[in-house]
Design an enzyme around this catalytic site. Sequence first.
Site, PDB file in Angstrom:
ATOM      1  N   ARG A 157       0.845  -1.189   0.000  1.00  0.00           N
ATOM      2  CA  ARG A 157       0.000   0.000   0.000  1.00  0.00           C
ATOM      3  C   ARG A 157       0.886   1.247   0.000  1.00  0.00           C
ATOM      4  NH1 ARG A 157      -2.069  -3.567   3.947  1.00  0.00           N
ATOM      5  NH2 ARG A 157      -4.169  -4.371   3.478  1.00  0.00           N
ATOM      6  N   LYS A 181      -1.849  -2.531   8.012  1.00  0.00           N
ATOM      7  CA  LYS A 181      -3.017  -2.063   8.756  1.00  0.00           C
ATOM      8  C   LYS A 181      -3.084  -2.764  10.106  1.00  0.00           C
ATOM      9  CE  LYS A 181      -6.065  -0.739   4.928  1.00  0.00           C
ATOM     10  NZ  LYS A 181      -7.376  -0.964   4.288  1.00  0.00           N
ATOM     11  N   HIS A 252      -2.522   2.410  -5.973  1.00  0.00           N
ATOM     12  CA  HIS A 252      -3.416   1.271  -5.722  1.00  0.00           C
ATOM     13  C   HIS A 252      -3.627   0.466  -6.998  1.00  0.00           C
ATOM     14  CE1 HIS A 252      -5.623  -0.588  -2.520  1.00  0.00           C
ATOM     15  NE2 HIS A 252      -6.672  -0.772  -3.299  1.00  0.00           N
ATOM     16  N   ARG A 255      -0.841  -1.874  -7.157  1.00  0.00           N
ATOM     17  CA  ARG A 255      -1.100  -2.970  -6.207  1.00  0.00           C
ATOM     18  C   ARG A 255      -2.064  -3.993  -6.820  1.00  0.00           C
ATOM     19  NH1 ARG A 255      -1.345  -4.333  -0.652  1.00  0.00           N
ATOM     20  NH2 ARG A 255      -3.408  -4.799   0.172  1.00  0.00           N
ATOM     21  N   HIS A 278      -3.766  -8.793   3.431  1.00  0.00           N
ATOM     22  CA  HIS A 278      -5.203  -8.797   3.666  1.00  0.00           C
ATOM     23  C   HIS A 278      -5.519  -9.589   4.926  1.00  0.00           C
ATOM     24  CE1 HIS A 278      -6.092  -8.092  -0.874  1.00  0.00           C
ATOM     25  NE2 HIS A 278      -5.950  -6.963  -0.213  1.00  0.00           N
ATOM     26  N   TYR A 287      -9.762 -10.374  -6.465  1.00  0.00           N
ATOM     27  CA  TYR A 287      -8.864 -10.352  -7.612  1.00  0.00           C
ATOM     28  C   TYR A 287      -9.158 -11.493  -8.582  1.00  0.00           C
ATOM     29  CZ  TYR A 287      -6.298  -6.860  -5.028  1.00  0.00           C
ATOM     30  OH  TYR A 287      -5.965  -5.717  -4.355  1.00  0.00           O
TER      31      TYR A 287
END
Length: 306
Positions: A157, A181, A252, A255, A278, A287
């Site tokens: 990210r 995150k 992004h 990514r 994730h 995806y």
Amino acid sequence: MTELPADLERLCVDFVRHLRLERNLSEHTVRAYRGDVTSLLGHVVDCGGVEATAVDLRMLRSWLAMQHGAGASRATLARRAASARALTSWAHTAGRIAHDPGPRLSAPSPRRRLPVVLRPADAEVALGAAGAGAAQADPVALRDHAVVEVLYATGVRVAELCGLDLDDVDRQARLLRVSGKGGRERVVPFGLPADRALEAWLSSGRGHLLTSASSAALFLGARGGRINQRSVRRVVHEVLRATPGVPDTGPHGLRHSAATHLLEGGADLRSVQELLGHATLSTTQFYTHVTVERLKAIHDRTHPRS
């Protein structure tokens, strides 16, 4: 803005503290939650509620109905419903309300747009052009080339890239240590092109931008401080716009492209989930829809009976 009674103000403050300290969410995410919850609690007050017990299913539904009537999009309604469910789940666990109405609150699912994904050949051309520009040994060009190479090689990210320090890079093993995150750390590999771009930036570029404000940041801005997300987005857009025929996208998009190309190359979902950081496999599964849509597009263009 509606002034909140003492009980509802404490509810909001304690919930935000929970998000920041216990769930370790980013400040950006905390601000989004706080804005949604403040709106909800303001609606509770406007409807005559003064305590946390007033946050029931009827109140949640009327708040979302008001948002819908004001023209909020499906994505906004879905996000605000998720914020409300997070609040009521925490409040119930903390003993602030007797029952959690959140699981019974429904909202329209946001329509997920398929992201812009570069073809492998497009990525090759764009990154090659950035490398050719960096051959002039301009420090900023060297940095920009390393930035786009690392973004595409790792799928990190933009915030993760900006947060990288020098000791997060193991060039001998070609690995990055990334803080994602929720403070979750992961290790991400990168290939030879990204390694060569990093070598050029570290040996011939970074020192020219180095100042007392640089600290240990891997990538520096033009004034020597840690590069920010806005600058990275500008860099990516400029690199792609300079390459004819390549779709314009941002970090992004790189990514998304990295994830899609990994899956198209035979990588399994679980491995891609780990690389992208994730929390759940369902996020990575999106995806697979991207690759299926691209397969359908190819079929429509090329099959004689499509």
